[in-house]
Design a protein around this motif. Sequence first.
Motif, PDB file in Angstrom:
ATOM      1  N   GLN A 170     -30.466   4.480 -56.564  1.00 16.19           N
ATOM      2  CA  GLN A 170     -30.324   5.163 -57.861  1.00 16.19           C
ATOM      3  C   GLN A 170     -29.086   6.034 -57.854  1.00 16.19           C
ATOM      4  O   GLN A 170     -28.267   5.995 -58.770  1.00 16.19           O
ATOM      5  CB  GLN A 170     -31.560   6.033 -58.119  1.00 16.19           C
ATOM      6  CG  GLN A 170     -32.856   5.248 -58.197  1.00 16.19           C
ATOM      7  CD  GLN A 170     -32.979   4.496 -59.507  1.00 16.19           C
ATOM      8  OE1 GLN A 170     -32.006   4.227 -60.198  1.00 16.19           O
ATOM      9  NE2 GLN A 170     -34.208   4.121 -59.818  1.00 16.19           N
ATOM     10  N   ALA A 171     -28.936   6.822 -56.808  1.00 17.29           N
ATOM     11  CA  ALA A 171     -27.798   7.728 -56.712  1.00 17.29           C
ATOM     12  C   ALA A 171     -26.502   6.931 -56.789  1.00 17.29           C
ATOM     13  O   ALA A 171     -25.555   7.306 -57.487  1.00 17.29           O
ATOM     14  CB  ALA A 171     -27.864   8.478 -55.387  1.00 17.29           C
ATOM     15  N   GLU A 207     -32.544  -4.144 -41.523  1.00 16.79           N
ATOM     16  CA  GLU A 207     -33.033  -5.512 -41.339  1.00 16.79           C
ATOM     17  C   GLU A 207     -32.776  -6.024 -39.935  1.00 16.79           C
ATOM     18  O   GLU A 207     -33.491  -6.894 -39.438  1.00 16.79           O
ATOM     19  CB  GLU A 207     -32.391  -6.441 -42.358  1.00 16.79           C
ATOM     20  CG  GLU A 207     -32.883  -6.260 -43.786  1.00 16.79           C
ATOM     21  CD  GLU A 207     -32.192  -5.133 -44.526  1.00 16.79           C
ATOM     22  OE1 GLU A 207     -31.385  -4.401 -43.907  1.00 16.79           O
ATOM     23  OE2 GLU A 207     -32.452  -4.982 -45.733  1.00 16.79           O
ATOM     24  N   ASP A 217     -30.416   9.006 -49.621  1.00 17.76           N
ATOM     25  CA  ASP A 217     -30.920   9.291 -48.271  1.00 17.76           C
ATOM     26  C   ASP A 217     -31.248   7.993 -47.528  1.00 17.76           C
ATOM     27  O   ASP A 217     -31.013   7.879 -46.325  1.00 17.76           O
ATOM     28  CB  ASP A 217     -32.142  10.211 -48.329  1.00 17.76           C
ATOM     29  CG  ASP A 217     -33.131   9.827 -49.416  1.00 17.76           C
ATOM     30  OD1 ASP A 217     -32.714   9.453 -50.526  1.00 17.76           O
ATOM     31  OD2 ASP A 217     -34.340   9.888 -49.145  1.00 17.76           O
ATOM     32  N   GLY A 218     -31.726   6.988 -48.237  1.00 20.12           N
ATOM     33  CA  GLY A 218     -32.010   5.715 -47.581  1.00 20.12           C
ATOM     34  C   GLY A 218     -30.714   5.006 -47.243  1.00 20.12           C
ATOM     35  O   GLY A 218     -30.511   4.507 -46.138  1.00 20.12           O
ATOM     36  N   ASP A 219     -29.836   4.996 -48.209  1.00 13.67           N
ATOM     37  CA  ASP A 219     -28.549   4.321 -48.069  1.00 13.67           C
ATOM     38  C   ASP A 219     -27.761   4.886 -46.880  1.00 13.67           C
ATOM     39  O   ASP A 219     -27.246   4.136 -46.057  1.00 13.67           O
ATOM     40  CB  ASP A 219     -27.764   4.534 -49.370  1.00 13.67           C
ATOM     41  CG  ASP A 219     -26.570   3.621 -49.513  1.00 13.67           C
ATOM     42  OD1 ASP A 219     -26.766   2.437 -49.798  1.00 13.67           O
ATOM     43  OD2 ASP A 219     -25.437   4.104 -49.333  1.00 13.67           O
ATOM     44  N   GLY A 276     -35.941   5.356 -54.043  1.00 10.72           N
ATOM     45  CA  GLY A 276     -36.284   5.333 -55.459  1.00 10.72           C
ATOM     46  C   GLY A 276     -36.174   3.951 -56.074  1.00 10.72           C
ATOM     47  O   GLY A 276     -37.136   3.420 -56.615  1.00 10.72           O
ATOM     48  N   LEU A 277     -35.004   3.366 -55.959  1.00 12.68           N
ATOM     49  CA  LEU A 277     -34.748   2.117 -56.679  1.00 12.68           C
ATOM     50  C   LEU A 277     -35.728   1.011 -56.299  1.00 12.68           C
ATOM     51  O   LEU A 277     -36.060   0.165 -57.112  1.00 12.68           O
ATOM     52  CB  LEU A 277     -33.305   1.653 -56.437  1.00 12.68           C
ATOM     53  CG  LEU A 277     -32.817   0.509 -57.322  1.00 12.68           C
ATOM     54  CD1 LEU A 277     -32.850   0.886 -58.794  1.00 12.68           C
ATOM     55  CD2 LEU A 277     -31.414   0.079 -56.931  1.00 12.68           C
ATOM     56  N   ILE A 293     -36.918   9.802 -50.568  1.00  9.66           N
ATOM     57  CA  ILE A 293     -37.688   8.591 -50.911  1.00  9.66           C
ATOM     58  C   ILE A 293     -36.715   7.464 -51.246  1.00  9.66           C
ATOM     59  O   ILE A 293     -35.547   7.724 -51.512  1.00  9.66           O
ATOM     60  CB  ILE A 293     -38.606   8.884 -52.137  1.00  9.66           C
ATOM     61  CG1 ILE A 293     -39.749   7.887 -52.259  1.00  9.66           C
ATOM     62  CG2 ILE A 293     -37.798   8.926 -53.435  1.00  9.66           C
ATOM     63  CD1 ILE A 293     -40.907   8.181 -51.343  1.00  9.66           C
ATOM     64  N   ASN A 321     -33.448  12.472 -52.230  1.00 12.58           N
ATOM     65  CA  ASN A 321     -34.736  12.645 -52.925  1.00 12.58           C
ATOM     66  C   ASN A 321     -35.907  12.365 -51.981  1.00 12.58           C
ATOM     67  O   ASN A 321     -37.050  12.230 -52.406  1.00 12.58           O
ATOM     68  CB  ASN A 321     -34.809  11.760 -54.174  1.00 12.58           C
ATOM     69  CG  ASN A 321     -34.540  10.311 -53.836  1.00 12.58           C
ATOM     70  OD1 ASN A 321     -34.439   9.928 -52.669  1.00 12.58           O
ATOM     71  ND2 ASN A 321     -34.416   9.482 -54.863  1.00 12.58           N
TER      72      ASN A 321
HETATM   73  C1  LIG Z   1     -29.241  -4.834 -47.085  1.00 11.70           C
HETATM   74  C2  LIG Z   1     -30.119  -4.313 -48.155  1.00 11.70           C
HETATM   75  N1  LIG Z   1     -31.383  -3.966 -47.843  1.00 11.70           N
HETATM   76  C3  LIG Z   1     -32.213  -3.495 -48.800  1.00 11.70           C
HETATM   77  C4  LIG Z   1     -31.800  -3.392 -50.094  1.00 11.70           C
HETATM   78  C5  LIG Z   1     -32.761  -2.936 -51.157  1.00 11.70           C
HETATM   79  N2  LIG Z   1     -32.532  -1.541 -51.543  1.00 11.70           N
HETATM   80  C6  LIG Z   1     -31.800  -1.228 -52.621  1.00 11.70           C
HETATM   81  S1  LIG Z   1     -31.729   0.444 -52.862  1.00 11.70           S
HETATM   82  C7  LIG Z   1     -32.722   0.726 -51.516  1.00 11.70           C
HETATM   83  C8  LIG Z   1     -33.157   2.092 -51.115  1.00 11.70           C
HETATM   84  C9  LIG Z   1     -32.605   3.151 -51.971  1.00 11.70           C
HETATM   85  O1  LIG Z   1     -33.000   4.395 -51.455  1.00 11.70           O
HETATM   86  P1  LIG Z   1     -31.948   5.553 -51.455  1.00 11.70           P
HETATM   87  O2  LIG Z   1     -30.724   5.167 -50.732  1.00 11.70           O
HETATM   88  O3  LIG Z   1     -32.644   6.798 -50.989  1.00 11.70           O
HETATM   89  O4  LIG Z   1     -31.508   5.666 -52.985  1.00 11.70           O
HETATM   90  P2  LIG Z   1     -32.402   6.186 -54.197  1.00 11.70           P
HETATM   91  O5  LIG Z   1     -32.778   4.987 -54.986  1.00 11.70           O
HETATM   92  O6  LIG Z   1     -33.568   6.931 -53.642  1.00 11.70           O
HETATM   93  O7  LIG Z   1     -31.449   7.091 -54.941  1.00 11.70           O
HETATM   94  C10 LIG Z   1     -33.073  -0.454 -50.895  1.00 11.70           C
HETATM   95  C11 LIG Z   1     -33.937  -0.523 -49.712  1.00 11.70           C
HETATM   96  C12 LIG Z   1     -30.471  -3.765 -50.388  1.00 11.70           C
HETATM   97  N3  LIG Z   1     -29.989  -3.690 -51.627  1.00 11.70           N
HETATM   98  N4  LIG Z   1     -29.675  -4.210 -49.405  1.00 11.70           N
END
Ligand SMILES: Cc1ncc(C[n+]2csc(CCOP(=O)(O)OP(=O)(O)O)c2C)c(N)n1
Lengths: 576, 576, 283, 283
Positions: free
Chosen positions: D49-50, B247, D91-93, D123-124, D121, D119
């Motif tokens: 999700q993870a 962000e 992977d996003g986290d 996911g959540l 991507i 993954n």
């Molecule tokens: C500061 C902040 N930005 C965005 C989000 C919304 N958010 C929750 S989970 C997520 C992405 C999850 O992707 P990943 O880490 O790959 O986990 P996955 O669900 O794929 O296991 C986002 C963008 C959040 N909770 N907090």
Amino acid sequence: MDYTIKIGGEAGQGIQTIGDTLARVFSRTGCYVFSHQDYESRIRGGHNFYQIRLSDKPLSASKDSVDIIVALDRDSVTHHERELKEHGRIIYDSSALRLKYDKPSFLDIPFADLAVQSGGDRIMVNTAATGAVLGMLGMELSHFLDIIGETFRKKGDEVVLANKNVALAGYEHAVKNCTRCSFSVIAGAASKPKMLIGGVEAIGLGAVASGCKFYSAYPMTPSTGIMNYLAAKEKEYGIVVEQAEDEIAAINMTVGASFAGVRSMTGTSGGGFALMVEGLSLAAMTETPVVIAVGQRPGPATGFPTRTEQGELQFLISAGHGEFPRIIFAPGTPRQAFSLTNRAFDLAEKYQIPVFILFDTYLADSQWTLDGLDASRVLYMDYRLRGDAFKQVADYKRHAFTESGISILGVPGDAEHLVVTDSDEHDEEGHIVEDAATRVKMVQKRLDKKLPLIKREIASPFVYGDHKPAVIITGWGSTYGVMKEAVDELSKSRSIAMLHYSELFPFPHTERFDYVRFLQNAKQTICIENNATGQFSRLMRAETGYAFTTHIHKFDGRPFTVETLVGEINGHLGKL
Amino acid sequence: MDYTIKIGGEAGQGIQTIGDTLARVFSRTGCYVFSHQDYESRIRGGHNFYQIRLSDKPLSASKDSVDIIVALDRDSVTHHERELKEHGRIIYDSSALRLKYDKPSFLDIPFADLAVQSGGDRIMVNTAATGAVLGMLGMELSHFLDIIGETFRKKGDEVVLANKNVALAGYEHAVKNCTRCSFSVIAGAASKPKMLIGGVEAIGLGAVASGCKFYSAYPMTPSTGIMNYLAAKEKEYGIVVEQAEDEIAAINMTVGASFAGVRSMTGTSGGGFALMVEGLSLAAMTETPVVIAVGQRPGPATGFPTRTEQGELQFLISAGHGEFPRIIFAPGTPRQAFSLTNRAFDLAEKYQIPVFILFDTYLADSQWTLDGLDASRVLYMDYRLRGDAFKQVADYKRHAFTESGISILGVPGDAEHLVVTDSDEHDEEGHIVEDAATRVKMVQKRLDKKLPLIKREIASPFVYGDHKPAVIITGWGSTYGVMKEAVDELSKSRSIAMLHYSELFPFPHTERFDYVRFLQNAKQTICIENNATGQFSRLMRAETGYAFTTHIHKFDGRPFTVETLVGEINGHLGKL
Amino acid sequence: MVTLENYKGQVPAWCPGCGNFPILKSFKEVMVELGIEPHQFTVVSGIGQAAKLPHYTKCNTFNGLHGRTLPVATGIRLANHEMPVIIVTGDGDCYGEGGNHLMAAMRRNINVKLFVHDNQIYGLTKGQPSPTTGEGMVTKNMPFGVITEQFNPMALAVALDCSFAARGFAGDPDHLKSLMKEAINHKGFSLIDILQPCVTYNKVNTYDWYRQRVYHLESDYDPEDRKAAFSKALEWGKRIPIGVIYRNHRPTFEERLPMIAGKPLVHQAFDLTKIQTAFKGFY
Amino acid sequence: MVTLENYKGQVPAWCPGCGNFPILKSFKEVMVELGIEPHQFTVVSGIGQAAKLPHYTKCNTFNGLHGRTLPVATGIRLANHEMPVIIVTGDGDCYGEGGNHLMAAMRRNINVKLFVHDNQIYGLTKGQPSPTTGEGMVTKNMPFGVITEQFNPMALAVALDCSFAARGFAGDPDHLKSLMKEAINHKGFSLIDILQPCVTYNKVNTYDWYRQRVYHLESDYDPEDRKAAFSKALEWGKRIPIGVIYRNHRPTFEERLPMIAGKPLVHQAFDLTKIQTAFKGFY
Ligand SMILES: Cc1ncc(C[n+]2csc(CCOP(=O)(O)OP(=O)(O)O)c2C)c(N)n1
Ligand SMILES: Cc1ncc(C[n+]2csc(CCOP(=O)(O)OP(=O)(O)O)c2C)c(N)n1
Ligand code: SF4
Ligand code: SF4
Ligand SMILES: [Mg+2]
Ligand SMILES: [Mg+2]
């Protein structure tokens, strides 16, 4: 006796060394001292100054008029000559300034030559200058010589000796040549050495005294001094100080360390705190105690990195997404900085909430003399459940619902009980939930139940001056000292009092002391703030509905001085 | 006519497809529709529902009592059977729920078998269910068949045909078997197709209509829909939508794009906005226009990711270090979301300040029917100095001092003039400074001069109901609709009115309409907020000193419904 | 004809002898030699000593927040990809606070030029360790010395397939100037890590320290061999290579965006009438 | 004796068939096989999700913010370095929002175990691209497909001299379990990037897609040869190596901190009387 000495020069010329040394000599002599600094956001060049006031009576602010100016650059003369009192003196080295001033108020002292001739070295000019000032003031040299010993010990006897000789040379030159100097320093009644401490060190000291074991921060003026102070104490007091990769990491590390069972703190300035806002909300949701020191400087954005303002009060009150309790303290003196930091640690852990120390560049950099601090009045109570005590509890839920809303903070690993918490809404055990009923109970636990208890901890504002005042000046945080001296000044001719808030949020109860009634009974109430919008005055209105009759704002990045504040107040009172 | 249909099931069962399709069929038929959703933060399983209300009169909220429940899982029955009206019906497929309910209100429709038998496929159960509902309501199938055509076109004629047959099968089965169904849908007077739009799309549409060319964000519920909507329009309207790495990057990219000369926006939720706070202050200091959409969800921290709350009003008012002006709009309907987003872009550029669209999950996800939007009422004025116009000005200073405090926003590169800005305090040209005089003038420019002009742009709150009300219910943002229906309900027996704020900050002038007087004249004033602490009520007090007599708070993550709100209000009025 | 006169700015507030001076001088000369005028490009800078550079010359300037130069620069490029953007930042600004943006920008291959004045210290805040500070260095806030492994920007660049990654030295202005030109002319994200002595707070990595170690990459060195580049990137100690460590010719982010294939966003007119089609989407 | 029973938690809210299930199963089995009890370690997770994993088993848990697992874990380790800390993230986290902390943690060599459920991507939040999403993948918010180069966590790890960097696959639990054990027993920062099919939002990188590509590293592969490791790290496409890609034996951050050489901070008693010496410092 009330003298003001101003050392002016470029960044890097060592005006801070001269200033710190003189202040220390004065405080050891038993004088009361107040010093503050003015510097640019650069490392060399420009024009900075360091101002010291000394007296046999307690001091709490700076004055505009100066007795002695130590001019290390020409700007010191052009900017400050007008501030000189009638019998004031400007000392300078014409060889260094490449300019000779022939006015009676000027005294040309060849600091460099003196340094060299007395067996020293050009870099010892500051030692010569310091000695000269002491000579002009007719003080003994002994304290200065001690300090030289302490400062240069590591550099070996030769350096120590050389500096002492240079000090003496400067001293004697001044005594000999400052014939028309009429200064005489009397240390006052109980002239035993006093404690000399600045706002930022007082916060650091308060943290050490509170058993702070972890401090993580990212450097940012005016908060860096806390990190430096604690880093110097790391080994002795078993504190881990870690420079984080950014402020987001700093607060998250602080939360992590606190979760693991140690008292933890972070510090920054407004801009760095802006990056901690999400972490603040995390601390609140997980009910993890954290202490956050926020040093205000003029904003928005980078603003004036080295200057002062009271611009973050409203920001701190509402920072963070979601709704949760917090405490905000804004010390007005180093003594308050020490004791409020200590209370911050106690309350953060007692209620498992974030507690702020809101200070500013002015308080951070100004040094005060104290008759000492009393260790027996330091609060220290470990609210955490540890070791055997933790093992003995039958079952444990990190976020158990209780009467007070406070659920015991267990140290993970100390017992077989699991310590679980979550930034998502959670149940008593700390596991994620989706249902409305648990949500409602958790909000009541975190917020509704704790808030009244927290409010009870907040002390009433400080009153000083007339008991049935016609005029009340109100302020918060670092304006304490200058307001106090303004009241002293104005009480001579008026019925006036000051109302000072150092415990700002939750806003104090009116039960113990009805400050609203107190204000309503005055003819004129002036809210004094070192900002442009009147953030405290907005807080007062939101909490009590009370609106001040007059406001004094200063937002040029500089602190109030006694004369300017008195002048402004008189201006408004004139309007009555 | 006033029917409510509730589709319940697990995440991933496609209740949203059924809901969206039905809502679309109704709006095309010319009915007024209101729909909202309730879902968990998971992708499969759990229990979610989608609720649609349709009528021949305008709607603005959901009701608790339901006419038809489409139960795709057992929870739909256990959780919602009690909500069924006297002649209500629950349709389900006993083979799917592996359970047979033999009560008159239940209708077992073999969606799966129907799908297969009519030449379709098990995955078309939702098509069968949708057809069945339309059958029960005695509506024609034509609109649904059209929608099937549009939806599955890409998948080829076969799929389209199969789905149409399945729809028909479900429809006829219901007509045949729902003997005791007494529903009849009348589209009402002007039964021409209506526009059906949700809050989050309305914001996206508003951005497109305002010439927004750049949108950068990081995904976060409930704001992601804006990014998705704009992404779908990227090519057609020449918009660059970029998913940022975080962000912090999102808002800084937005500021950069705006500096370069295009209208720019970012969007997030409270937790993401917490990371944008420093960037907000940057936009303010550099006087760069930005529009920021903040979608509220229950906090603190991660809280309830998919649920609703009005928890960030105070946060937005004071977010950012330093002092600067900002505008906060909180639309109450999709129509307001569209027009306020449009005004946000206009005002952000006109005054070179950040402007917020403060919405929440409830508004984001609820769909309303409109009689259409009027392009001729869309504001579009380019305040930037570009191309030849920029070349023609004699000299240019990005932050020139002016009467209004507004200095012209030049597009860098369009002329030989340099466009310079700085997050440090700066001079008119945009270069870093340290002096007090410039600081003071810049604060006056950014803040004191602009503020009164900005205040004048803010519209008065919206009043609805009795003109001399004994009772006034007050609220802001997404509670508009439910408050309105509550007033309709309560006016039958009481003198009541609603006061709704969608333009929240700067707080509206009382000159044009003295809402304080209006409130003071009422016997009881109730502030209704979807939060725990009463953030609007605090704002009212801070701005006007006025304190509401009563408060209604809801903080379980769910929106108010008409019946619950009416009940609560009556409860308080009872106390009179 | 643009001359050095056109690039005259404020008097620098840097310490006498600071390594930033030769970098500033090189920067101005490069612009003049490339015939670029001050209004034809934008400098984005952060907060730190290095980041003050744009005030000491003339150019469109966005002097933003500490650590956030890259997103701002990315936004500018996406709005106007005909505007060359140069970023002037410090090791703390870019590798410390701004690390996440650095990785993202390299991966995006946004076509900006990133000049990092790497003095291996936090200068403006009076000498705290930065990611590139050598292990063991003692500072006020690290009395036991730095124990975090020194960050290697070149290794990161190779690992993230950065389009252009070079190392320069403030003490070798001619070489530095050629790198700056090459970076500016390279199509793609370009990083130059510039070794910059801080005469006040970094008493270890002085002009002499660097002079004893830096050498120009061998003429036969091929910066387009990624694996070789990685080995080269790891070279730091007795000998420190300066020059282009790694280069590739990936398409830029801007090139790959269909919306701006025609002309930059900032020059695309807005046609309100088209909104009707968007309205229709809701029926 | 600890059994799988001790590791029973909430019923997972994951989609049926999600790659997270075998990872969770492996995680529990590893803990049991290592004889570690739930209260003897802490799991730090973010949001995704993870990151919900700790709720689906039993352990001390700090489920923090999206992207901020590493600083929290670092704080925990510095306060109590006898407490093993495992981070479960996506992977996003970890590679997206948390990128700056990842670089810092690798450089610090803080002794935590980082398990990334990759993954490729988000996911959540219903399927947006993450840093590891392959180029060209079309999502709702990227209708023209991803144009940012895919992030390579292994290459980053080698570049930043990460103490232990491995790749595992949810579809090869035995191999994954051995990696988890190795990581837990390794002294130093340990990353396992776990290829995890997302059956709902990632229709490209499916179980089959991975099965066709993954292979166990050759027995003679030496993870301690950094340059070879870099070449291996770049291998992604037709063939994807799983196993320990890179490893070194740098001292950990905790080991190098004199303040905690004796015992963990959390077990160091506080003696208020010592404050007098600090007071004296101000005279
Ligand atoms: C500061 C902040 N930005 C965005 C989000 C919304 N958010 C929750 S989970 C997520 C992405 C999850 O992707 P990943 O880490 O790959 O986990 P996955 O669900 O794929 O296991 C986002 C963008 C959040 N909770 N907090
Ligand atoms: C968010 C934030 N954190 C911290 C600071 C304080 N700060 C200003 S410059 C700086 C470090 C500068 O180091 P570097 O980027 O290496 O630049 P240098 O001064 O060495 O050229 C810091 C920490 C800030 N301005 N903003
Ligand atoms: S502190 Fe160092 S980097 Fe900053 S100006 Fe001085 S020499 Fe240069
Ligand atoms: S969305 Fe993907 S990652 Fe999330 S639970 Fe479902 S399959 Fe697993
Ligand atoms: Mg630096
Ligand atoms: Mg993922």
